[in-house]
Write a protein that holds these residues in place. Structure first.
Motif, PDB file in Angstrom:
ATOM      1  N   LYS A  33     -43.434 -36.294   8.686  1.00 53.16           N
ATOM      2  CA  LYS A  33     -43.002 -35.594   9.919  1.00 53.16           C
ATOM      3  C   LYS A  33     -43.659 -34.237  10.146  1.00 53.16           C
ATOM      4  O   LYS A  33     -42.989 -33.269  10.478  1.00 53.16           O
ATOM      5  CB  LYS A  33     -41.486 -35.339   9.857  1.00 53.16           C
ATOM      6  N   HIS A  34     -44.955 -34.137   9.939  1.00 47.89           N
ATOM      7  CA  HIS A  34     -45.665 -32.877  10.224  1.00 47.89           C
ATOM      8  C   HIS A  34     -45.165 -31.686   9.419  1.00 47.89           C
ATOM      9  O   HIS A  34     -45.400 -30.546   9.814  1.00 47.89           O
ATOM     10  CB  HIS A  34     -45.556 -32.493  11.706  1.00 47.89           C
ATOM     11  N   LEU A  35     -44.452 -31.930   8.326  1.00 46.46           N
ATOM     12  CA  LEU A  35     -43.892 -30.783   7.594  1.00 46.46           C
ATOM     13  C   LEU A  35     -44.989 -29.791   7.201  1.00 46.46           C
ATOM     14  O   LEU A  35     -44.851 -28.582   7.443  1.00 46.46           O
ATOM     15  CB  LEU A  35     -43.135 -31.249   6.338  1.00 46.46           C
ATOM     16  N   MET A  36     -46.075 -30.288   6.607  1.00 43.70           N
ATOM     17  CA  MET A  36     -47.097 -29.357   6.127  1.00 43.70           C
ATOM     18  C   MET A  36     -47.784 -28.643   7.289  1.00 43.70           C
ATOM     19  O   MET A  36     -48.109 -27.473   7.195  1.00 43.70           O
ATOM     20  CB  MET A  36     -48.126 -30.066   5.232  1.00 43.70           C
ATOM     21  N   ARG A  37     -47.967 -29.356   8.402  1.00 43.08           N
ATOM     22  CA  ARG A  37     -48.586 -28.689   9.565  1.00 43.08           C
ATOM     23  C   ARG A  37     -47.674 -27.582  10.082  1.00 43.08           C
ATOM     24  O   ARG A  37     -48.134 -26.521  10.466  1.00 43.08           O
ATOM     25  CB  ARG A  37     -48.841 -29.684  10.704  1.00 43.08           C
ATOM     26  N   ARG A  38     -46.386 -27.834  10.096  1.00 39.74           N
ATOM     27  CA  ARG A  38     -45.447 -26.810  10.583  1.00 39.74           C
ATOM     28  C   ARG A  38     -45.406 -25.613   9.637  1.00 39.74           C
ATOM     29  O   ARG A  38     -45.325 -24.470  10.075  1.00 39.74           O
ATOM     30  CB  ARG A  38     -44.057 -27.400  10.762  1.00 39.74           C
ATOM     31  N   LEU A  39     -45.468 -25.897   8.328  1.00 39.62           N
ATOM     32  CA  LEU A  39     -45.460 -24.782   7.373  1.00 39.62           C
ATOM     33  C   LEU A  39     -46.742 -23.954   7.506  1.00 39.62           C
ATOM     34  O   LEU A  39     -46.711 -22.734   7.444  1.00 39.62           O
ATOM     35  CB  LEU A  39     -45.300 -25.299   5.942  1.00 39.62           C
ATOM     36  N   ARG A  40     -47.859 -24.648   7.698  1.00 35.64           N
ATOM     37  CA  ARG A  40     -49.119 -23.921   7.908  1.00 35.64           C
ATOM     38  C   ARG A  40     -49.015 -23.016   9.130  1.00 35.64           C
ATOM     39  O   ARG A  40     -49.457 -21.876   9.125  1.00 35.64           O
ATOM     40  CB  ARG A  40     -50.277 -24.893   8.157  1.00 35.64           C
ATOM     41  N   ARG A  41     -48.446 -23.560  10.186  1.00 37.55           N
ATOM     42  CA  ARG A  41     -48.349 -22.777  11.417  1.00 37.55           C
ATOM     43  C   ARG A  41     -47.472 -21.544  11.187  1.00 37.55           C
ATOM     44  O   ARG A  41     -47.790 -20.437  11.623  1.00 37.55           O
ATOM     45  CB  ARG A  41     -47.789 -23.643  12.540  1.00 37.55           C
ATOM     46  N   LEU A  42     -46.376 -21.755  10.478  1.00 38.97           N
ATOM     47  CA  LEU A  42     -45.478 -20.644  10.175  1.00 38.97           C
ATOM     48  C   LEU A  42     -46.205 -19.558   9.373  1.00 38.97           C
ATOM     49  O   LEU A  42     -46.194 -18.381   9.743  1.00 38.97           O
ATOM     50  CB  LEU A  42     -44.283 -21.186   9.369  1.00 38.97           C
ATOM     51  N   PHE A  43     -46.876 -19.960   8.281  1.00 40.24           N
ATOM     52  CA  PHE A  43     -47.520 -18.950   7.437  1.00 40.24           C
ATOM     53  C   PHE A  43     -48.741 -18.342   8.124  1.00 40.24           C
ATOM     54  O   PHE A  43     -49.043 -17.174   7.922  1.00 40.24           O
ATOM     55  CB  PHE A  43     -47.909 -19.549   6.080  1.00 40.24           C
ATOM     56  N   ASN A  44     -49.442 -19.112   8.928  1.00 44.27           N
ATOM     57  CA  ASN A  44     -50.580 -18.539   9.649  1.00 44.27           C
ATOM     58  C   ASN A  44     -50.115 -17.480  10.642  1.00 44.27           C
ATOM     59  O   ASN A  44     -50.805 -16.499  10.876  1.00 44.27           O
ATOM     60  CB  ASN A  44     -51.372 -19.622  10.371  1.00 44.27           C
TER      61      ASN A  44
END
Ligand code: SAH
Length: 238
Positions: free
Chosen positions: A200-211
Motif C-alpha cells: 500500500k505505498h507505505l515506503m513511498r509515503r514514508l519517503r515523501r514524509l522524510f523528504n
C-alpha cells in the motif's frame, strides 16, 4: 549544482543540455545510462560546451549520480499524484539555494519519451514543473535544462536569505537517507507492520514524509537509533 540526465535517447539533446548549462555558468553534468554517448551529435549540439561533455560522468544508476548531494529536485512535464512537493522553477531555485548543507544540489531530468519514473521521483525532495501550455507542456529536454539553469543563475545572484547557514548539524545526505529507508523497511517487515503482499505505498509515503522534513545528521541518528532500539527491546519487569 549538478545536472543529471536520466537515460537520454538522443545524444544531440545531451550536447544541447551541456550548452544550456555552460551559458548559465554550470559545469557538472552526470549521465545515467545514456543510450548513445559519446556521439558526434552530442559534440555538434554542444558547440563551445564540448568541455562539459569531456568531463561528464557516466554512471549506471541514479543513486550513483546522486552520491554526495544533499538536495535533489526532479523535473516533470506532468503533475503527478503521490510525488514530492511541486514548484515552479523560480520558487524551486530560491528553495534549493536556501537549503543548508555542504553537498551538491542535483537537478534531475528525465527520458525524452517517458520522463522520470515514480521510483526516480521518490529520490527527489522537490518536483520542478515549468508552467507551460497545459495542452502541451512537454518541452524539449535541453530547453527544460535551459529554463531551470537560468532560474538557478538568477537566484544565485540574489543575496542569500532564509535558512542558509543556520543549521545546527549538516543536512543528511542522499546516501544516508537511502540507508534510513532500508532500515525502516527491514524493521517494518520484521515487525509485521509492512505486509509484503499488500505494501500500500507505505515506503513511498514514508519517503515523501522524510523528504519534506529534510533531516539533519542529528535527527537522522535519532531515528536510526530509535528504530534499532525498537527492534531489540530490553526485557522489562512489569
Ligand atoms: N512525456 C514526458 C516528457 C518528457 S520531456 C513526461 O511526461 O514527463 C523530457 C524531460 O524534459 C522531462 O523528463 C523533464 O525533465 C523535462 N521537461 C520537459 N517539459 C518540462 C516541464 N514543463 N517542466 C519541467 N520539466 C520538463
Amino acid at each position: 549544482m549538478r545536472v543529471v540526465l536520466v537515460a537520454t535517447s538522443h545524444p544531440g539533446n545531451i550536447g544541447a543540455a551541456a550548452r544550456a548549462m555552460k551559458t548559465m555558468g554550470f559545469t557538472e553534468l552526470v549521465l545515467v545510462s545514456p543510450l548513445e554517448f559519446p556521439h558526434p551529435d552530442a559534440d555538434a549540439r554542444a558547440s563551445a560546451a564540448v568541455d562539459l561533455l569531456k568531463q561528464a560522468r557516466v554512471v549506471e544508476t541514479l543513486d550513483e549520480a546522486l552520491a554526495g548531494c544533499d538536495v535533489v529536485a526532479g523535473t516533470s512535464a506532468r503533475l503527478r499524484g503521490l510525488g514530492p512537493p511541486e514548484l515552479a522553477p523560480r520558487d524551486a531555485a530560491a528553495r534549493l539555494l536556501a537549503t543548508p548543507g555542504e553537498g551538491d544540489v542535483a537537478l534531475v531530468f528525465g527520458r525524452e519519451r517517458t520522463g522520470l519514473s515514480n521510483e526516480e521521483l521518490d529520490r527527489c525532495h522537490y518536483l520542478i514543473h515549468i508552467p507551460a501550455n497545459p495542452d502541451y507542456a512537454s518541452l524539449n529536454l535541453a530547453a527544460a535544462v535551459q529554463i531551470v539553469a537560468y532560474e538557478m543563475r538568477l537566484a544565485q545572484a540574489q543575496p542569500v536569505t532564509a535558512e542558509a547557514g543556520e543549521a545546527e548539524s549538516p543536512a543528511a545526505t542522499v546516501e544516508e537517507m537511502e540507508r534510513l529507508y532500508e532500515h525502516l523497511e527491514a524493521a517494518a517487515l520484521a515487525s509485521g507492520f509492512l505486509d509484503p503482499a499488500n505494501p500500500k505505498h507505505l515506503m513511498r509515503r514514508l519517503r515523501r514524509l522524510f523528504n519534506r522534513a529534510r533531516l539533519d545528521q542529528n535527527e537522522l541518528n535519532i531515528i536510526r537509533g530509535l528504530i534499532a532500539a525498537l527492534q531489540t527491546p530490553r526485557h522489562r519487569k512489569l
